[in-house]
Scaffold this active site. Structure first.
Site, PDB file in Angstrom:
ATOM      1  N   LYS A  66       0.831  -1.209   0.000  1.00  0.00           N
ATOM      2  CA  LYS A  66       0.000   0.000   0.000  1.00  0.00           C
ATOM      3  C   LYS A  66       0.864   1.256   0.000  1.00  0.00           C
ATOM      4  O   LYS A  66       0.622   2.196  -0.772  1.00  0.00           O
ATOM      5  CB  LYS A  66      -0.936   0.006   1.202  1.00  0.00           C
ATOM      6  CG  LYS A  66      -1.883   1.209   1.225  1.00  0.00           C
ATOM      7  CD  LYS A  66      -1.852   1.862   2.570  1.00  0.00           C
ATOM      8  CE  LYS A  66      -2.474   3.243   2.531  1.00  0.00           C
ATOM      9  NZ  LYS A  66      -2.299   3.959   3.805  1.00  0.00           N
ATOM     10  N   ASP A  98      -6.603   1.120   1.467  1.00  0.00           N
ATOM     11  CA  ASP A  98      -6.473   1.004   2.915  1.00  0.00           C
ATOM     12  C   ASP A  98      -7.779   0.447   3.474  1.00  0.00           C
ATOM     13  O   ASP A  98      -8.692   0.072   2.722  1.00  0.00           O
ATOM     14  CB  ASP A  98      -6.125   2.360   3.536  1.00  0.00           C
ATOM     15  CG  ASP A  98      -7.183   3.426   3.256  1.00  0.00           C
ATOM     16  OD1 ASP A  98      -8.288   3.090   2.774  1.00  0.00           O
ATOM     17  OD2 ASP A  98      -6.897   4.613   3.512  1.00  0.00           O
TER      18      ASP A  98
END
Length: 222
Positions: free
Chosen positions: A126, A144
């Site tokens: 991420k 997320d």
């Protein structure tokens, strides 16, 4: 307002149009000066709000704002400055470690390469995706826990995990829209479809996509 639940193509079109109307040019929420300061700021944002990170990073940049200088700062000094962001023992070691690697292996530059970024201490998929999209303008769709939750509420992903949600969103939306959509979803989630503010039956996107939904949408955790 539709009376029937929208089909998936209709949901995709509505979500994209609504987010573009609300946030036509979404700003990057983390204050930064260059790829390196963005990388560190994103690392600090793990389990911490962007607002808090932005309050902490000015003092960190006074300490060091480039990998050459940061590699020479004792880990304990980094840790003391970033303590308000949480997880300071791990994050301070990661910042020191990745700074040294950037100096040793990349001439002090942050590599514009997903695989290379993911090898750096404290940098997961991420974080690497955020840096690729926001620092280098490369198409990426960082997911997320908030984006993961909203994608389920809006019927865009089955939500088994963030990796699956990322694949689903990349398949549904045009590649050239990924970078903006990532930010647009974050801003919409904060303003209208937060964990406490909407349960899948309150905000405009949820009620437009699923007008027949009568019960809160239970979402799977990342």
């Amino acid at each position: 307002m539709p009376t029937q639940n929208l089909s998936k193509p209709e949901r995709v079109d509505f979500v994209q149009a609504k987010l573009q109307a609300l946030y036509p040019d979404p700003p990057i929420p983390l204050d930064h000066r260059d790829p390196y300061t963005l990388l560190v700021a994103v690392l600090l944002s793990a389990q911490c709000t962007d607002e808090r990170v932005n309050k902490v990073t000015p003092a960190l940049w006074q300490l060091a704002d480039n990998p050459f200088d940061m590699a020479g700062v004792p880990v304990e000094e980094i840790k003391a400055v970033i303590r308000p962001c949480g997880l300071s023992p791990q994050k301070s070691k990661a910042i020191a470690g990745l700074s040294q690697i950037l100096v040793d292996d990349y001439g002090g530059e942050v590599p514009a390469d997903m695989a290379a970024l993911e090898t750096l201490p404290g940098v997961g998929h991420k974080t690497a995706s955020v840096v690729m999209s926001q620092a280098f303008g490369e198409p990426a769709f960082p997911v997320d826990t908030h984006i993961h939750r909203l994608a389920q509420r809006w019927g865009l992903s089955s939500g088994k995990n963030v990796a699956q949600t990322e694949k689903d969103l990349k398949r549904l939306f045009p590649r050239e829209k990924w970078n903006a959509l990532h930010l647009q979803i974050i801003y919409y989630g904060r303003e209208y479809c937060s964990a406490r503010g909407c349960d899948g039956t309150v905000c405009e996107i949820c009620t437009t996509c699923y007008p027949q939904r009568k019960r809160p949408k239970k979402t799977k955790k990342a």
